[in-house]
Motif scaffolding. Structure first.
Motif, PDB file in Angstrom:
ATOM      1  N   LEU A  81     -22.028  22.978   7.124  1.00 42.80           N
ATOM      2  CA  LEU A  81     -21.080  24.062   6.920  1.00 42.80           C
ATOM      3  C   LEU A  81     -20.389  23.989   5.565  1.00 42.80           C
ATOM      4  O   LEU A  81     -20.123  25.026   4.947  1.00 42.80           O
ATOM      5  N   ILE A  82     -20.129  22.776   5.084  1.00 44.16           N
ATOM      6  CA  ILE A  82     -19.486  22.644   3.772  1.00 44.16           C
ATOM      7  C   ILE A  82     -20.346  23.276   2.687  1.00 44.16           C
ATOM      8  O   ILE A  82     -19.845  24.008   1.819  1.00 44.16           O
ATOM      9  N   GLN A  83     -21.662  23.015   2.722  1.00 46.81           N
ATOM     10  CA  GLN A  83     -22.515  23.590   1.675  1.00 46.81           C
ATOM     11  C   GLN A  83     -22.505  25.120   1.745  1.00 46.81           C
ATOM     12  O   GLN A  83     -22.566  25.791   0.709  1.00 46.81           O
ATOM     13  N   SER A  84     -22.437  25.682   2.952  1.00 50.73           N
ATOM     14  CA  SER A  84     -22.417  27.144   3.058  1.00 50.73           C
ATOM     15  C   SER A  84     -21.075  27.705   2.590  1.00 50.73           C
ATOM     16  O   SER A  84     -21.017  28.806   2.030  1.00 50.73           O
ATOM     17  N   GLY A 195     -18.590  20.356  17.225  1.00 47.23           N
ATOM     18  CA  GLY A 195     -17.531  21.332  17.018  1.00 47.23           C
ATOM     19  C   GLY A 195     -16.370  20.778  16.218  1.00 47.23           C
ATOM     20  O   GLY A 195     -15.751  21.503  15.427  1.00 47.23           O
ATOM     21  N   ILE A 196     -16.065  19.501  16.413  1.00 51.11           N
ATOM     22  CA  ILE A 196     -14.998  18.877  15.616  1.00 51.11           C
ATOM     23  C   ILE A 196     -15.376  18.882  14.139  1.00 51.11           C
ATOM     24  O   ILE A 196     -14.536  19.155  13.264  1.00 51.11           O
ATOM     25  N   GLY A 197     -16.643  18.597  13.847  1.00 54.96           N
ATOM     26  CA  GLY A 197     -17.112  18.659  12.461  1.00 54.96           C
ATOM     27  C   GLY A 197     -16.979  20.056  11.889  1.00 54.96           C
ATOM     28  O   GLY A 197     -16.566  20.240  10.724  1.00 54.96           O
ATOM     29  N   GLN A 198     -17.316  21.063  12.713  1.00 55.31           N
ATOM     30  CA  GLN A 198     -17.155  22.447  12.266  1.00 55.31           C
ATOM     31  C   GLN A 198     -15.681  22.776  12.003  1.00 55.31           C
ATOM     32  O   GLN A 198     -15.358  23.463  11.021  1.00 55.31           O
ATOM     33  N   LEU A 199     -14.830  22.311  12.882  1.00 50.45           N
ATOM     34  CA  LEU A 199     -13.399  22.580  12.709  1.00 50.45           C
ATOM     35  C   LEU A 199     -12.883  21.938  11.428  1.00 50.45           C
ATOM     36  O   LEU A 199     -12.121  22.568  10.672  1.00 50.45           O
ATOM     37  N   ILE A 200     -13.285  20.709  11.160  1.00 49.73           N
ATOM     38  CA  ILE A 200     -12.857  20.033   9.929  1.00 49.73           C
ATOM     39  C   ILE A 200     -13.314  20.818   8.712  1.00 49.73           C
ATOM     40  O   ILE A 200     -12.551  21.013   7.748  1.00 49.73           O
ATOM     41  N   ALA A 201     -14.569  21.296   8.740  1.00 43.82           N
ATOM     42  CA  ALA A 201     -15.076  22.105   7.629  1.00 43.82           C
ATOM     43  C   ALA A 201     -14.234  23.361   7.446  1.00 43.82           C
ATOM     44  O   ALA A 201     -13.875  23.736   6.314  1.00 43.82           O
ATOM     45  N   GLY A 202     -13.910  24.014   8.564  1.00 43.58           N
ATOM     46  CA  GLY A 202     -13.097  25.222   8.477  1.00 43.58           C
ATOM     47  C   GLY A 202     -11.694  24.953   7.955  1.00 43.58           C
ATOM     48  O   GLY A 202     -11.150  25.731   7.165  1.00 43.58           O
ATOM     49  N   LEU A 203     -11.106  23.842   8.372  1.00 42.78           N
ATOM     50  CA  LEU A 203      -9.758  23.493   7.899  1.00 42.78           C
ATOM     51  C   LEU A 203      -9.761  23.149   6.414  1.00 42.78           C
ATOM     52  O   LEU A 203      -8.837  23.522   5.677  1.00 42.78           O
ATOM     53  N   ASN A 375      -9.471  32.547  10.095  1.00 43.09           N
ATOM     54  CA  ASN A 375     -10.320  33.008  11.194  1.00 43.09           C
ATOM     55  C   ASN A 375     -11.578  32.158  11.324  1.00 43.09           C
ATOM     56  O   ASN A 375     -12.051  31.890  12.435  1.00 43.09           O
ATOM     57  N   TYR A 376     -12.096  31.740  10.195  1.00 50.23           N
ATOM     58  CA  TYR A 376     -13.290  30.881  10.203  1.00 50.23           C
ATOM     59  C   TYR A 376     -12.981  29.550  10.882  1.00 50.23           C
ATOM     60  O   TYR A 376     -13.759  29.051  11.704  1.00 50.23           O
ATOM     61  N   ALA A 377     -11.814  28.982  10.579  1.00 48.95           N
ATOM     62  CA  ALA A 377     -11.422  27.714  11.202  1.00 48.95           C
ATOM     63  C   ALA A 377     -11.203  27.892  12.702  1.00 48.95           C
ATOM     64  O   ALA A 377     -11.597  27.037  13.510  1.00 48.95           O
TER      65      ALA A 377
END
Length: 519
Positions: A81-84, A195-203, A375-377
């Motif tokens: 997600l970070i790269q995107s 999902g936690i990884g996704q949340l961290i990326a969003g934050l 919203n993404y986060a």
């Protein structure tokens, strides 16, 4: 069968009755692949090891593995997600000719990592990859933040992804091979770390991009050109992500001293080490333990594969093992197809969600970068709870793993179609959150189901190839996004159709792990 010395192994007559008793015990329906093994001696020993793990039960050791292996899940989703997230920001600074190059770099690294670490897990063991993969990822993630141009950024992203790429393979495999049978549902729950990884990326995106990014000159003609000095937000995200992964890698080494998994050792014929490893856990946590080397030896000697395990012949042994019987071959093929389909559907929706959210926000009058990334986060946070529901549903007898996946896929499909009818900002946020939730019900269960039904001696290879197909389709999704318009609902329709197919495949999987033990 041959022993390590190459001599023919003969079971003494006095042990024939014992082996017969073990074989009879195996017919009780407890082991998933009990009737599929081509090596009855290995099958008998696997049954004894499962009995020993069940006898020891769930301990603090497994809780540590749940957290430390979960780090690998989180890092896999974090890097993707970070790269995107940063690709468009970096592109404004470097002005590349191929804007989707970072997605291809990330998925190429993930593909190489899945195959390398996956096959390596069966050849050289699980322990090495567990200890070094996150360290490799962290170093190159930090370096990515200092990239002087687009090509170097792509290289560092690929290398960081290579380190992260084997974690979906190794984390499920290692955790499963220490789990008592009654607790195997935790393998599904562990996907909440994704999902936690996704949340961290969003934050990280929410915290750094609105404050430390340049304005797109194509949107605001009065804006200054994007450069290193006014566009450091995407670099800060890489620094923060790499530093976090570095801390995780240190914790993996210091919090737990991982031994080779007993089922890997069993496949290598190291019976004495199997007993020593399990006995060590039982002693440390004051648990009962009755498995002995004599019991394992009474089953006979497992067949030793010919040729070097480090060469092509060694890899072919594991490939043939994944196709050993018709049911195992069908199961392996359907698993690989499922991973390929989710590998296309997931990036089309989630990796390119930022641009689609931004376009929808603009359509509804929302142009604030702060709100867009908030919203993404929030939508990423919702993905944490999908595996929690999936873990519960997997323990319901009439659903099990298979129909939990069917339910997750069909619910995701329904909300994908509904999402195309969104007409305001509240609906936009609400539907993305619901989709993230149900998508991870399916994805989280597939994560767990895959290693559960693969033969232990070939689990790393089969899992690695499955994730490899997933990454190849991720590369294809980047190509599709280049030639298609991801600001339209078309990718949403495609994703919905793919989930219908995935639901159908899940329904016809030949094995159901509910109430049975991994082999």
């Amino acid at each position: 069968m041959t022993s390590k010395e190459g001599d023919e192994a003969k079971v003494p007559e006095e042990d024939v009755e014992q082996l017969s008793l073990e074989a009879a015990s195996i017919q009780n329906g407890e082991d998933i692949l009990q009737l599929e093994h081509t090596d009855p001696v290995l099958n008998a020993k696997m049954h004894l090891v499962n009995d020993a793990i069940d006898e020891i039960g769930f301990t603090t050791y497994q809780w540590k593995l749940f957290v430390l292996n979960g780090f690998g899940y989180a890092v896999d989703s974090l890097i993707l997600l970070i790269q995107s997230i940063i690709a468009d920001r970096a592109a404004l600074e470097f002005k590349p000719s191929y804007p989707k190059g970072m997605t291809i770099a990330a998925y190429s690294g993930m593909l190489a990592g899945a195959l390398f670490w996956g096959i390596g897990a069966d050849v050289i063991g699980r322990k090495l990859a567990f200890n070094v993969s996150l360290m490799i990822c962290s170093v190159f993630a930090i370096l990515a933040g200092a990239s002087p141009n687009w090509y170097v950024l792509g290289l560092f992203i690929a290398l960081s992804s290579f380190g992260a790429g084997g974690n979906l393979v190794l984390d499920t495999t290692v955790f499963l091979e220490y789990l008592p049978s009654k607790d195997q549902w935790l393998l599904t729950l562990m996907a909440l770390w994704w999902g936690i990884g996704q949340l961290i990326a969003g934050l990280f995106a929410w915290g750094f991009i609105p404050k430390f990014s340049c304005t797109d000159p194509s949107i605001d003609t009065t804006a200054a050109p994007c450069s290193y000095s006014n566009n450091k937000g995407w670099r800060y995200i890489w620094y923060a992500s790499g530093s976090l992964v570095f801390v995780m890698s240190i914790l993996r080494i210091t919090v737990i001293r991982l031994n080779e998994t007993p089922k890997y050792l069993l496949g290598r014929g190291a019976d004495a080490e199997v007993v020593e490893t399990l006995k060590g856990i039982a002693t440390r946590y004051n648990r009962p333990f009755s498995l002995t080397l004599e019991k394992l030896s009474a089953c006979g000697a497992t067949a030793a594969p010919s040729g070097s395990r480090f060469g092509i012949s060694g890899v072919m042994v594991h490939l043939r093992g994944l196709l050993a019987t018709p049911r195992i071959a069908i199961s392996t093929f359907l698993i690989w197809v499922s991973w390929a389909l989710i590998g296309l559907a997931y990036p089309l929706y989630n990796v390119f969600l930022p641009s689609y959210l931004a376009s929808r926000g603009a359509l509804f009058g929302e142009t604030s970068a702060y709100i867009t990334w908030r919203n993404y986060a929030l939508s990423n946070m919702c993905s944490i709870f999908g595996p929690i529901l999936a873990g519960y549903l997997c323990s319901v007898k009439f659903l099990g793993r298979k129909y939990t996946m069917v339910l997750g896929a069909l619910a995701t499909m329904a909300f994908f179609f509904a999402y195309t009818q969104v007409r305001n900002n509240a609906q936009n946020l609400g539907f993305t959150c619901v989709i993230s939730f149900w998508l991870n019900v399916y994805y989280g269960t597939l994560y767990a189901y895959t290693p559960e039904v693969l033969p232990s001696a070939h689990r790393g290879t089969g899992n690695g190839i499955a994730v490899g197909f997933n990454r190849m389709m991720g590369i294809l999704s980047a190509v599709i996004a280049t030639v298609a318009d991801t600001n339209t609902p078309v990718p949403i329709y495609i994703c919905a159709a793919l989930y219908i197919v995935m639901a159908g495949i899940a329904a016809v999987f030949p094995f159901e792990p509910y109430g049975r033990r991994s082999s």
